[in-house]
Design a protein around this motif. Structure first.
Motif, PDB file in Angstrom:
ATOM      1  N   VAL A   1       0.884  -1.449   0.016  1.00  0.00           N
ATOM      2  CA  VAL A   1      -0.031   0.101   0.025  1.00  0.00           C
ATOM      3  C   VAL A   1       0.917   1.350   0.173  1.00  0.00           C
ATOM      4  O   VAL A   1       0.589   2.353  -0.957  1.00  0.00           O
ATOM      5  N   ASN A   2       1.970   1.269   0.730  1.00  0.00           N
ATOM      6  CA  ASN A   2       2.767   2.481   0.884  1.00  0.00           C
ATOM      7  C   ASN A   2       3.440   2.871  -0.424  1.00  0.00           C
ATOM      8  O   ASN A   2       3.489   3.887  -0.844  1.00  0.00           O
ATOM      9  N   ASP A   3       3.862   1.929  -1.009  1.00  0.00           N
ATOM     10  CA  ASP A   3       4.719   2.148  -2.407  1.00  0.00           C
ATOM     11  C   ASP A   3       3.664   2.620  -3.489  1.00  0.00           C
ATOM     12  O   ASP A   3       3.951   3.255  -4.044  1.00  0.00           O
ATOM     13  N   ILE A   4       2.333   1.852  -3.293  1.00  0.00           N
ATOM     14  CA  ILE A   4       1.413   2.266  -4.353  1.00  0.00           C
ATOM     15  C   ILE A   4       0.699   3.650  -4.094  1.00  0.00           C
ATOM     16  O   ILE A   4       0.630   4.529  -5.116  1.00  0.00           O
ATOM     17  N   MET A   5       0.719   4.081  -2.990  1.00  0.00           N
ATOM     18  CA  MET A   5       0.128   5.282  -2.841  1.00  0.00           C
ATOM     19  C   MET A   5       1.384   6.551  -3.002  1.00  0.00           C
ATOM     20  O   MET A   5       0.940   7.525  -3.493  1.00  0.00           O
ATOM     21  N   GLN A   6       2.409   6.077  -2.895  1.00  0.00           N
ATOM     22  CA  GLN A   6       3.690   7.070  -3.220  1.00  0.00           C
ATOM     23  C   GLN A   6       3.719   7.185  -4.479  1.00  0.00           C
ATOM     24  O   GLN A   6       3.523   8.560  -5.074  1.00  0.00           O
ATOM     25  N   ILE A   7       3.452   6.030  -5.354  1.00  0.00           N
ATOM     26  CA  ILE A   7       3.391   6.141  -6.791  1.00  0.00           C
ATOM     27  C   ILE A   7       2.159   7.197  -7.385  1.00  0.00           C
ATOM     28  O   ILE A   7       2.313   7.868  -8.151  1.00  0.00           O
ATOM     29  N   MET A   8       1.064   7.009  -6.715  1.00  0.00           N
ATOM     30  CA  MET A   8      -0.176   7.609  -7.224  1.00  0.00           C
ATOM     31  C   MET A   8      -0.116   9.077  -6.805  1.00  0.00           C
ATOM     32  O   MET A   8      -0.409  10.165  -7.446  1.00  0.00           O
ATOM     33  N   ALA A   9       0.810   9.294  -5.706  1.00  0.00           N
ATOM     34  CA  ALA A   9       0.660  10.799  -5.297  1.00  0.00           C
ATOM     35  C   ALA A   9       1.885  11.428  -6.252  1.00  0.00           C
ATOM     36  O   ALA A   9       1.665  12.459  -6.648  1.00  0.00           O
ATOM     37  N   ASP A  10       2.776  10.703  -6.811  1.00  0.00           N
ATOM     38  CA  ASP A  10       3.746  11.276  -7.830  1.00  0.00           C
ATOM     39  C   ASP A  10       2.940  11.473  -9.102  1.00  0.00           C
ATOM     40  O   ASP A  10       3.365  12.422 -10.028  1.00  0.00           O
ATOM     41  N   LEU A  11       2.151  10.787  -9.255  1.00  0.00           N
ATOM     42  CA  LEU A  11       1.214  10.808 -10.620  1.00  0.00           C
ATOM     43  C   LEU A  11       0.537  12.146 -10.567  1.00  0.00           C
ATOM     44  O   LEU A  11       0.387  12.816 -11.729  1.00  0.00           O
ATOM     45  N   GLN A  12       0.007  12.390  -9.242  1.00  0.00           N
ATOM     46  CA  GLN A  12      -0.974  13.395  -9.225  1.00  0.00           C
ATOM     47  C   GLN A  12      -0.174  14.889  -9.468  1.00  0.00           C
ATOM     48  O   GLN A  12      -0.589  15.801 -10.060  1.00  0.00           O
ATOM     49  N   LYS A  13       1.165  14.764  -8.792  1.00  0.00           N
ATOM     50  CA  LYS A  13       2.185  15.954  -8.916  1.00  0.00           C
ATOM     51  C   LYS A  13       2.901  16.219 -10.191  1.00  0.00           C
ATOM     52  O   LYS A  13       3.129  17.392 -10.465  1.00  0.00           O
ATOM     53  N   THR A  14       2.824  15.221 -11.076  1.00  0.00           N
ATOM     54  CA  THR A  14       3.385  15.501 -12.367  1.00  0.00           C
ATOM     55  C   THR A  14       2.608  15.692 -13.403  1.00  0.00           C
ATOM     56  O   THR A  14       1.675  15.471 -13.684  1.00  0.00           O
ATOM     57  N   SER A  15       3.296  15.676 -14.612  1.00  0.00           N
ATOM     58  CA  SER A  15       2.525  15.968 -16.003  1.00  0.00           C
ATOM     59  C   SER A  15       3.504  15.600 -17.061  1.00  0.00           C
ATOM     60  O   SER A  15       4.658  15.461 -16.952  1.00  0.00           O
ATOM     61  N   GLY A  16       2.934  15.730 -18.442  1.00  0.00           N
ATOM     62  CA  GLY A  16       3.761  15.202 -19.247  1.00  0.00           C
ATOM     63  C   GLY A  16       4.476  13.855 -19.312  1.00  0.00           C
ATOM     64  O   GLY A  16       3.942  12.955 -19.107  1.00  0.00           O
ATOM     65  N   GLN A  17       5.707  13.965 -19.879  1.00  0.00           N
ATOM     66  CA  GLN A  17       6.552  12.648 -20.127  1.00  0.00           C
ATOM     67  C   GLN A  17       6.830  12.220 -18.307  1.00  0.00           C
ATOM     68  O   GLN A  17       6.878  11.034 -18.263  1.00  0.00           O
TER      69      GLN A  17
END
Length: 300
Positions: free
Chosen positions: A131-147
């Motif tokens: 869960v912690n690893d997936i939540m971190q990736i989802m949070a990073d997806l929210q913060k990033t854009s483009g490539q």
């Protein structure tokens, strides 16, 4: 009230949609969409219905929901009371492997990811250790854009397809006849009616009227399209609610919980509870408290 076929709005410059919701309660109706969905519950409690099964959800849970799998995050009743001041928060990732991402998933290097999506069409809840690893990736997806966002999406797919433990499907819907939109009109209405009235003396005739069917026709129809009898589905909802009340620690005694969940006798409540959960109400509560103590000891 039917199984609404949603179309998730896809911006012209994105292949993956990240949506953060903060509102009084989740969208309350059964629906489906062609996009795969990952939802991280950040705030709020309730029941997730997927296909023909139900599951509790609470903050920290992350769910994978396959494309076109009927589902609804049904917030607990208190989230529909304006005087309670309750609010839910959730972060959701949507992507369509057969849309703009289709050429990507057709690559030989993505074969393992395509197989993962096919094998988990009925959804799953992410195991605790991930869960912690997936939540971190989802949070990073929210913060990033483009490539950069696409890179994080690759990380997400890599993490998911690398799961080694057996994943329990959220639904056995795949073994049942498909639900058309017209049939979904009835199923969605039936689900919502039972969920809203489970604490009342609910009869087969009451629910059959909601579906505009005779009791005999309703029994055959409901069993065919959900895999449940009316009584088994009603009992699962009632016991599901009873479990929530037990672990909330906000009750005077187990008898009161039984009556508030629609059971007329404590004997019947205990019998149905043990049949569905595999333990008595008191045993279930003791096991929950023991697990809580062990988790606190491990954390300290």
């Amino acid at each position: 009230m039917k199984v609404l076929q949603f179309t998730i709005p896809m911006p012209y410059d994105k292949s993956v949609v990240v949506e953060k919701v903060c509102q009084p309660h989740h969208y309350p109706f059964l629906h489906r969409h062609k996009e795969v969905q990952l939802t991280w519950i950040q705030k709020g409690e309730g029941t997730l219905i997927t296909g023909n099964n139900m599951h509790d959800y609470s903050p920290g849970d992350v769910f994978f929901i396959g494309a076109n799998l009927p589902h609804v995050f049904k917030s607990n009743p208190e989230y529909f009371s304006t005087d309670k001041g309750k609010q839910i928060e959730a972060l959701t990732i949507f992507f369509n492997p057969e849309g703009t991402l289709a050429p990507l998933f057709a690559l030989p290097e993505m074969k393992i990811n395509s197989m993962f999506l096919q094998q988990n069409q009925q959804g799953f809840k992410f195991p605790h250790y991930m869960v912690n690893d997936i939540m971190q990736i989802m949070a990073d997806l929210q913060k990033t854009s483009g490539q950069d966002q696409l890179v994080e999406f690759f990380n997400l797919m890599k993490s998911m397809s690398g799961i080694k433990t057996k994943l329990e499907p959220l639904s056995t819907y795949g073994t049942l006849p498909g639900i058309t939109d017209s049939e979904g009109l009835r199923i969605g209405k039936i689900y919502n009616y039972i969920i809203q009235h489970y604490a009342e003396p609910l009869t087969l005739e009451d629910v059959a009227k909601v579906a505009y069917m005779t009791p005999e026709s309703f029994c055959r129809y409901f069993k065919k399209h959900t895999g449940h009898t009316f009584v088994s589905f009603l009992n699962e909802i009632r016991i599901n609610e009873a479990c929530k009340k037990l672990i909330s620690q906000r009750f005077e005694n187990i008898n009161i919980i039984a009556y508030k969940c629609g059971f007329k006798s404590i004997t019947n409540f205990n019998r149905v509870f043990k049949f569905i959960i595999g333990n008595s109400p008191r045993g279930y509560l003791d096991a929950y408290n023991n697990n809580l103590i062990n988790l606190n000891r491990a954390a300290s």
